[in-house]
Design an enzyme around this catalytic site. Structure first.
Site, PDB file in Angstrom:
ATOM      1  N   TYR A  17      37.752  -0.421  55.341  1.00 16.80           N
ATOM      2  CA  TYR A  17      37.606  -1.054  54.133  1.00 16.80           C
ATOM      3  C   TYR A  17      38.535  -2.498  54.225  1.00 16.80           C
ATOM      4  O   TYR A  17      39.732  -2.295  54.434  1.00 16.80           O
ATOM      5  CB  TYR A  17      38.072  -0.403  53.105  1.00 16.80           C
ATOM      6  CG  TYR A  17      37.029   0.570  52.317  1.00 16.80           C
ATOM      7  CD1 TYR A  17      35.714   0.989  53.321  1.00 16.80           C
ATOM      8  CD2 TYR A  17      37.325   1.288  51.289  1.00 16.80           C
ATOM      9  CE1 TYR A  17      35.251   1.964  53.021  1.00 16.80           C
ATOM     10  CE2 TYR A  17      36.464   2.507  50.994  1.00 16.80           C
ATOM     11  CZ  TYR A  17      35.318   2.717  51.566  1.00 16.80           C
ATOM     12  OH  TYR A  17      34.573   3.517  51.143  1.00 16.80           O
ATOM     13  N   GLU A  29      39.032   9.516  26.758  1.00 16.59           N
ATOM     14  CA  GLU A  29      37.688   8.831  26.488  1.00 16.59           C
ATOM     15  C   GLU A  29      37.800   7.709  25.569  1.00 16.59           C
ATOM     16  O   GLU A  29      36.987   6.790  25.609  1.00 16.59           O
ATOM     17  CB  GLU A  29      36.671   9.803  25.911  1.00 16.59           C
ATOM     18  CG  GLU A  29      36.256  11.066  27.031  1.00 16.59           C
ATOM     19  CD  GLU A  29      35.173  11.869  26.453  1.00 16.59           C
ATOM     20  OE1 GLU A  29      34.447  12.373  27.252  1.00 16.59           O
ATOM     21  OE2 GLU A  29      35.453  12.296  25.498  1.00 16.59           O
TER      22      GLU A  29
END
Length: 425
Positions: free
Chosen positions: A331, A405
């Protein structure tokens, strides 16, 4: 004087209309939070490995189609791309979410805990969203819904749901690199791309960024050491590849600790796998070593690669063995375009609040979002996912990984803000 009053009145009307539109947009973003959480839990409970995200892709495509967004499926095997056109011509901005999970068995006690199984390298494995990609999918689906209902902008938005960020299965292509090969940034041509990653160790409702290199280039490498097999009782009749391998591993670390100016940029070399032998009383013929190299400077990367090529066979020869080295490209550096980052910083601050946006030092983890950034200017940032006041944050890629969340709504808000501001400039 009359002209001045008319101009002033028109300006007031325009400002009032803009403020009203912004208020409506903020309300819609807030209202979508419950949907985003519901989507996230569904993806978390039903994770799929890279290049195998068939059900995940199907759910994403159905959602985008329901919004009237043009949809392309099967991109880079299992990727989904949505194209939303504004009401006027303009620039093209891309927003990216990765969608794959990991071969990790979940240990966190959640009502939507994953019990899914998959196949990795021919073996059955448990599967878990242990890096937060489930939150990335849900956030971008929420962004798509908000923007589809509020497309009074000039330009086009590309929603890129990318498979296999964690790497394609051995022998397969995948991820952002394959998406680029398949021209995901073309037709229409993307002018800029934005991406985010949620962080289990970063407080919710915060954003972290860095101009320039924010995450490292990553290269895996493999070393094969070949010697001469013998009975363990007579090592002098062998050419011991295990001893040579130990010295090679030791030598590689001296490249980092003695030859690299670490005050300029970080570099990390880690060995993750050593395979050799079958019995305690047999000195084997071969050793297989697998490792990874992380760098934040391409010249430094080239230097380390060259020193590895020089050092490994030389150390092996000193122990009368032979060694070969294989280093794929890996990468690139996740590089935030400096001008784009400065241009969009006010948008990050507008979304999160100036006090909640901070500059961080580079991270030696890697991200294949970097393949998109090699083609077009990009900005990649981190979104907080840790409950404020929590004393323990479980790392990514571990069985106990956990995300709060309540931090996801800021992800939706930030992507929407970046999109509107970029297309409006």
């Amino acid at each position: 004087m009359k002209y001045t009053k008319t101009l002033l009145f028109s300006s007031v009307l325009l400002f009032t209309a803009f403020a009203k539109a912004q208020t409506n947009l903020d309300k819609e973003i807030t209202a979508i939070e419950s949907k985003v959480i519901e989507w996230r839990r569904d993806f978390h409970q039903n994770p799929e490995l890279g290049n195998r995200e068939f059900n995940t892709a199907d759910k994403i495509a159905k959602h985008l189609k329901s919004l009237g967004i043009k949809v392309q499926t099967g991109v880079a095997k299992t990727g989904v791309v949505g194209i939303l056109e504004g009401k006027r011509k303009g620039k093209v901005v891309a927003l990216r979410a990765d969608i794959d999970a990991l071969p990790v068995k979940e240990r966190a006690d959640l009502p939507f805990k994953s019990t899914a199984m998959g196949e990795y390298q021919g073996n059955p494995v448990p599967v878990m969203h242990a890096c937060g990609h489930d939150t990335h999918i849900a956030i971008l689906m929420g962004v798509a819904e908000v923007l589809a209902k509020n497309n009074d902008f000039a330009g086009t938005v590309k929603f890129i749901f990318q498979p296999a960020e964690e790497g394609a299965p051995p022998g397969e292509e995948g991820g952002a690199e394959l998406m680029v090969k398949e021209n995901v940034l073309k037709n229409p041509d993307v002018d800029a791309i934005f991406g985010l990653h949620i962080g289990s160790g970063q407080d919710v409702n915060t954003i972290a960024y860095k101009p320039g290199g924010i995450m490292a280039a990553s290269q895996s490498f493999e070393i094969h050491v070949k010697g001469k097999q013998s009975h363990g009782s007579t090592p002098w009749t062998s050419r011991d590849p295990i001893m040579a391998a130990v010295k090679i591993i030791d030598g590689l670390q001296t490249i980092i600790s003695r030859e690299i100016p670490l005050t300029e940029e970080a570099a990390v070399l880690s060995i993750g796998q050593i395979n050799a032998g079958v019995r305690s009383n047999i000195i084997p013929e071969e050793v297989h070593i697998v490792g990874t190299l992380r760098t934040l400077d391409y010249d430094m990367q080239a230097f380390i690669n060259q020193r590895m090529k020089e050092m490994i066979p030389a150390i092996a020869a000193a122990y009368r063995t032979e060694a070969t080295l294989t280093i794929p490209d890996g990468y690139p550096i996740t590089f935030n375009d400096v001008a784009l980052t400065a241009q969009m910083l006010p948008s990050l601050e507008k979304a999160a609040g100036k006090d909640n946006v901070s500059v961080i030092k580079a991270i030696t983890g890697a991200e294949d979002f970097s393949f998109f950034q090699k083609e077009v200017p990009g900005l990649y940032f981190f979104l907080g996912g840790k409950t404020p006041g929590s004393t323990e944050a479980f790392p990514h890629h571990t069985p106990d990984f956990y995300i709060d969340e309540s931090g996801m709504l800021l992800g939706v808000k930030t992507f929407v803000q970046l999109t509107h501001d970029y297309l409006g400039q």
